[in-house]
Design a protein around this motif. Structure first.
Motif, PDB file in Angstrom:
ATOM      1  N   MET A  66      54.654  -9.675   0.636  1.00 32.05           N
ATOM      2  CA  MET A  66      55.038  -8.322   1.041  1.00 32.05           C
ATOM      3  C   MET A  66      53.866  -7.576   1.676  1.00 32.05           C
ATOM      4  O   MET A  66      54.044  -6.861   2.678  1.00 32.05           O
ATOM      5  CB  MET A  66      55.578  -7.556  -0.168  1.00 32.05           C
ATOM      6  CG  MET A  66      56.873  -8.134  -0.728  1.00 32.05           C
ATOM      7  SD  MET A  66      57.352  -7.386  -2.298  1.00 32.05           S
ATOM      8  CE  MET A  66      57.925  -5.772  -1.740  1.00 32.05           C
ATOM      9  N   THR A  67      52.679  -7.722   1.092  1.00 33.49           N
ATOM     10  CA  THR A  67      51.519  -7.023   1.653  1.00 33.49           C
ATOM     11  C   THR A  67      51.188  -7.536   3.049  1.00 33.49           C
ATOM     12  O   THR A  67      50.846  -6.747   3.936  1.00 33.49           O
ATOM     13  CB  THR A  67      50.287  -7.166   0.729  1.00 33.49           C
ATOM     14  OG1 THR A  67      50.076  -8.551   0.436  1.00 33.49           O
ATOM     15  CG2 THR A  67      50.481  -6.411  -0.567  1.00 33.49           C
ATOM     16  N   HIS A  68      51.310  -8.842   3.257  1.00 40.33           N
ATOM     17  CA  HIS A  68      51.091  -9.385   4.603  1.00 40.33           C
ATOM     18  C   HIS A  68      52.110  -8.805   5.590  1.00 40.33           C
ATOM     19  O   HIS A  68      51.754  -8.425   6.707  1.00 40.33           O
ATOM     20  CB  HIS A  68      51.193 -10.912   4.588  1.00 40.33           C
ATOM     21  CG  HIS A  68      49.936 -11.596   4.147  1.00 40.33           C
ATOM     22  ND1 HIS A  68      48.801 -11.637   4.923  1.00 40.33           N
ATOM     23  CD2 HIS A  68      49.637 -12.267   3.000  1.00 40.33           C
ATOM     24  CE1 HIS A  68      47.848 -12.294   4.287  1.00 40.33           C
ATOM     25  NE2 HIS A  68      48.332 -12.696   3.114  1.00 40.33           N
TER      26      HIS A  68
ATOM     27  N   VAL B  62      49.616  -3.862  11.480  1.00 40.80           N
ATOM     28  CA  VAL B  62      48.873  -2.646  11.846  1.00 40.80           C
ATOM     29  C   VAL B  62      47.427  -2.710  11.324  1.00 40.80           C
ATOM     30  O   VAL B  62      46.778  -1.679  11.149  1.00 40.80           O
ATOM     31  CB  VAL B  62      49.577  -1.380  11.306  1.00 40.80           C
ATOM     32  CG1 VAL B  62      50.901  -1.159  12.011  1.00 40.80           C
ATOM     33  CG2 VAL B  62      49.787  -1.463   9.786  1.00 40.80           C
ATOM     34  N   LYS B  63      46.938  -3.926  11.105  1.00 41.36           N
ATOM     35  CA  LYS B  63      45.617  -4.078  10.475  1.00 41.36           C
ATOM     36  C   LYS B  63      44.498  -3.446  11.293  1.00 41.36           C
ATOM     37  O   LYS B  63      43.486  -2.989  10.736  1.00 41.36           O
ATOM     38  CB  LYS B  63      45.321  -5.551  10.235  1.00 41.36           C
ATOM     39  CG  LYS B  63      45.262  -6.391  11.509  1.00 41.36           C
ATOM     40  CD  LYS B  63      45.049  -7.860  11.167  1.00 41.36           C
ATOM     41  CE  LYS B  63      44.994  -8.711  12.435  1.00 41.36           C
ATOM     42  NZ  LYS B  63      44.821 -10.149  12.115  1.00 41.36           N
TER      43      LYS B  63
ATOM     44  N   PRO C  85      38.232  -4.551   5.061  1.00 43.87           N
ATOM     45  CA  PRO C  85      37.203  -3.607   4.599  1.00 43.87           C
ATOM     46  C   PRO C  85      36.683  -2.749   5.745  1.00 43.87           C
ATOM     47  O   PRO C  85      36.734  -3.141   6.914  1.00 43.87           O
ATOM     48  CB  PRO C  85      36.111  -4.531   4.057  1.00 43.87           C
ATOM     49  CG  PRO C  85      36.287  -5.814   4.813  1.00 43.87           C
ATOM     50  CD  PRO C  85      37.767  -5.946   5.043  1.00 43.87           C
ATOM     51  N   THR C  86      36.194  -1.581   5.401  1.00 45.38           N
ATOM     52  CA  THR C  86      35.606  -0.688   6.395  1.00 45.38           C
ATOM     53  C   THR C  86      34.085  -0.831   6.341  1.00 45.38           C
ATOM     54  O   THR C  86      33.517  -1.254   5.338  1.00 45.38           O
ATOM     55  CB  THR C  86      35.989   0.770   6.113  1.00 45.38           C
ATOM     56  OG1 THR C  86      35.603   1.095   4.764  1.00 45.38           O
ATOM     57  CG2 THR C  86      37.486   0.973   6.268  1.00 45.38           C
TER      58      THR C  86
ATOM     59  N   PHE D  25      44.592  -5.682  -1.610  1.00 44.25           N
ATOM     60  CA  PHE D  25      44.794  -6.409  -0.356  1.00 44.25           C
ATOM     61  C   PHE D  25      44.064  -5.710   0.790  1.00 44.25           C
ATOM     62  O   PHE D  25      43.335  -6.340   1.567  1.00 44.25           O
ATOM     63  CB  PHE D  25      46.291  -6.507  -0.052  1.00 44.25           C
ATOM     64  CG  PHE D  25      46.614  -7.277   1.203  1.00 44.25           C
ATOM     65  CD1 PHE D  25      46.812  -8.648   1.164  1.00 44.25           C
ATOM     66  CD2 PHE D  25      46.725  -6.634   2.428  1.00 44.25           C
ATOM     67  CE1 PHE D  25      47.118  -9.358   2.318  1.00 44.25           C
ATOM     68  CE2 PHE D  25      47.020  -7.327   3.591  1.00 44.25           C
ATOM     69  CZ  PHE D  25      47.224  -8.700   3.531  1.00 44.25           C
ATOM     70  N   ILE D  26      44.256  -4.404   0.893  1.00 41.07           N
ATOM     71  CA  ILE D  26      43.635  -3.644   1.984  1.00 41.07           C
ATOM     72  C   ILE D  26      42.114  -3.702   1.865  1.00 41.07           C
ATOM     73  O   ILE D  26      41.402  -3.936   2.852  1.00 41.07           O
ATOM     74  CB  ILE D  26      44.116  -2.183   1.964  1.00 41.07           C
ATOM     75  CG1 ILE D  26      45.621  -2.105   2.244  1.00 41.07           C
ATOM     76  CG2 ILE D  26      43.359  -1.357   2.996  1.00 41.07           C
ATOM     77  CD1 ILE D  26      46.219  -0.733   2.019  1.00 41.07           C
ATOM     78  N   GLU D  27      41.609  -3.494   0.652  1.00 39.16           N
ATOM     79  CA  GLU D  27      40.161  -3.437   0.466  1.00 39.16           C
ATOM     80  C   GLU D  27      39.498  -4.793   0.712  1.00 39.16           C
ATOM     81  O   GLU D  27      38.376  -4.859   1.209  1.00 39.16           O
ATOM     82  CB  GLU D  27      39.843  -2.927  -0.939  1.00 39.16           C
ATOM     83  CG  GLU D  27      40.196  -1.443  -1.111  1.00 39.16           C
ATOM     84  CD  GLU D  27      40.007  -0.959  -2.545  1.00 39.16           C
ATOM     85  OE1 GLU D  27      39.874  -1.817  -3.445  1.00 39.16           O
ATOM     86  OE2 GLU D  27      40.008   0.263  -2.750  1.00 39.16           O
ATOM     87  N   GLU D  28      40.204  -5.888   0.365  1.00 34.49           N
ATOM     88  CA  GLU D  28      39.619  -7.217   0.530  1.00 34.49           C
ATOM     89  C   GLU D  28      39.797  -7.762   1.948  1.00 34.49           C
ATOM     90  O   GLU D  28      38.874  -8.349   2.517  1.00 34.49           O
ATOM     91  CB  GLU D  28      40.247  -8.185  -0.474  1.00 34.49           C
ATOM     92  CG  GLU D  28      39.852  -7.906  -1.918  1.00 34.49           C
ATOM     93  CD  GLU D  28      40.574  -8.801  -2.898  1.00 34.49           C
ATOM     94  OE1 GLU D  28      41.233  -9.770  -2.445  1.00 34.49           O
ATOM     95  OE2 GLU D  28      40.494  -8.551  -4.109  1.00 34.49           O
TER      96      GLU D  28
END
Length: 408
Positions: A209-211, A217-218, A250-251, A244-247
């Motif tokens: 789901m996260t993918h 829009v990554k 990353p910014t 998921f977003i943080e790994e």
């Protein structure tokens, strides 16, 4: 934490139930004690390093500031978390000072519980932990249970430890704590012949789901974003989205702010979710308890991303009075404007048959989408359904109107 260590920890906690509670509760009720005790022990370990600082802040406010009611914010600063405990007790000191007098242990334990901040007290209330503590004290097993959770053979702390045989016990990260919660819930549900999916979604499903929701829009993910789950269970969907977003994305040079929101109807599962949010540094006030369908808790908010595995095949008849008055839909979330044959907009019913409410959760999420006219990316939703959402209902009926609205 690798799977072997994780499974060993879960097995040890699972065995506490058999060792201490088999003569007190039937097996199906073990989780009513074990899950809140896992939460309590984890909170206890997090607060222990700064316990003296919290007690000094309590003394300062009472003796030097002459405060009648304690100020929350300095106490949170002292504890290092959004929660704290102002009693002199920890689980370790409760055990070390215990005597054969069960009433003294119970009184000290209740003083310890009452010392928690209001947000933890709500979790304790949802777990009905105080009555369970009283029951265990009455059966002379409370001290045994506390002893098991303090065992040097397991590590529920965020710091590495060493067991009595000299072997290192890895630190239990906040993510690892989430895995422990969910694995215990799965095992207890199997014992109760319940559907595991009622309380949590398998990690493999959440990863898919996260993918689906984030990958397209990554490259344009905002630095501040919101994620919502209207049937959040123990919070796995929300925290895995954050991880998921943080790994994966990353910014550099700055930190991304991810705000998690959810609602859960089951008191125990809500308590686990809220405590998990506290432990991981998220805002626990964004997690609400109660029926998503009956009350529009987040009516004023719109979210960037929404992920959910709502219950399907379950009746919403008991909540119908909050949504419909006779044949009239009174909740704007479940009312649509669709053009009739002549192109004239008409109010249309967007409620499915009363025997299955999964599409209502979808409409709840649709109602929380951002308008692309005012938000550069609008919103993205991923929701798990069985096949009935695709084909149930006659043309012009609630299910059909929902599908038409989403497509148009």
């Amino acid at each position: 934490m690798d799977h072997a260590v994780h499974n060993k920890l879960v097995s040890f906690i699972w065995n506490i139930a058999d060792d201490c509670l088999r003569d007190v509760y039937v097996r199906g009720k073990y989780r009513d004690v074990i899950l809140p005790m896992v939460v309590l022990r984890r909170l206890d370990t997090l607060l222990m390093p700064n316990k003296d600082a919290v007690l000094e802040e309590v003394r300062y406010q009472k003796e030097e500031m002459n405060e009648i009611e304690l100020d929350d914010e300095p106490l949170k600063d002292a504890s290092g978390y959004v929660f704290y405990n102002v009693s002199k007790w920890t689980l370790t000191s409760l055990y070390n000072t215990a005597t054969n007098n069960r009433q003294i242990l119970l009184a000290n334990f209740e003083e310890y519980l009452n010392g928690f901040s209001a947000n933890v007290l709500e979790i304790i209330e949802r777990f009905e932990l105080k009555s369970k503590i009283q029951h265990m004290a009455g059966k002379d097993v409370l001290l045994d249970v506390v002893e098991k959770f303090l065992s040097p053979k397991i590590n529920l702390t965020p710091e590495e430890a060493v067991d009595p045989d000299g072997y290192k016990l890895p630190a239990l990260s906040n993510l690892g704590m989430g895995y422990v919660f969910e694995e215990l819930i799965r095992k207890f549900n199997e014992e109760n012949n319940e559907e595991a999916g009622e309380h949590f979604t398998p990690r493999e499903v959440i990863e898919l789901m996260t993918h689906l929701v984030f990958d397209p829009v990554k490259d344009t993910l905002p630095l501040t974003l919101t994620v919502y789950d209207p049937a959040c269970g123990s919070g796995g969907m929300l925290t895995e989205s954050q991880n998921f977003i943080e790994e994966k994305y990353p910014t550099t040079g700055t930190r991304r702010d991810i705000h998690l929101y959810g609602k859960e109807i089951n008191d125990e599962t809500y308590a686990i979710c809220k405590s998990d949010m506290m432990i991981k540094g998220n805002n626990p006030e964004n997690i609400k308890v109660g029926s998503t369908l009956s009350t529009d808790e987040f009516a004023a908010l719109r979210f960037d991303f929404m992920l959910s595995n709502p219950p399907y095949g379950k009746s919403w008849a008991s909540e119908q009075k909050h949504i419909k008055d006779g044949s009239d839909v009174i909740d704007p979330r479940f009312k649509l404007k669709l053009n009739n044959y002549w192109g004239i907009p008409e109010d249309c019913d967007a409620t499915p048959r009363s025997s299955d409410g999964q599409l209502l959760f979808l409409m709840e999420m649709v109602s929380k989408m951002k308008d692309p006219a005012y938000s550069t990316q609008g919103s993205r939703i991923v929701s798990v359904h069985n096949g009935s959402s695709l084909f149930t209902g006659d043309a012009g009926g609630g299910e059909s109107n929902i599908r038409r609205h989403i497509i148009e």
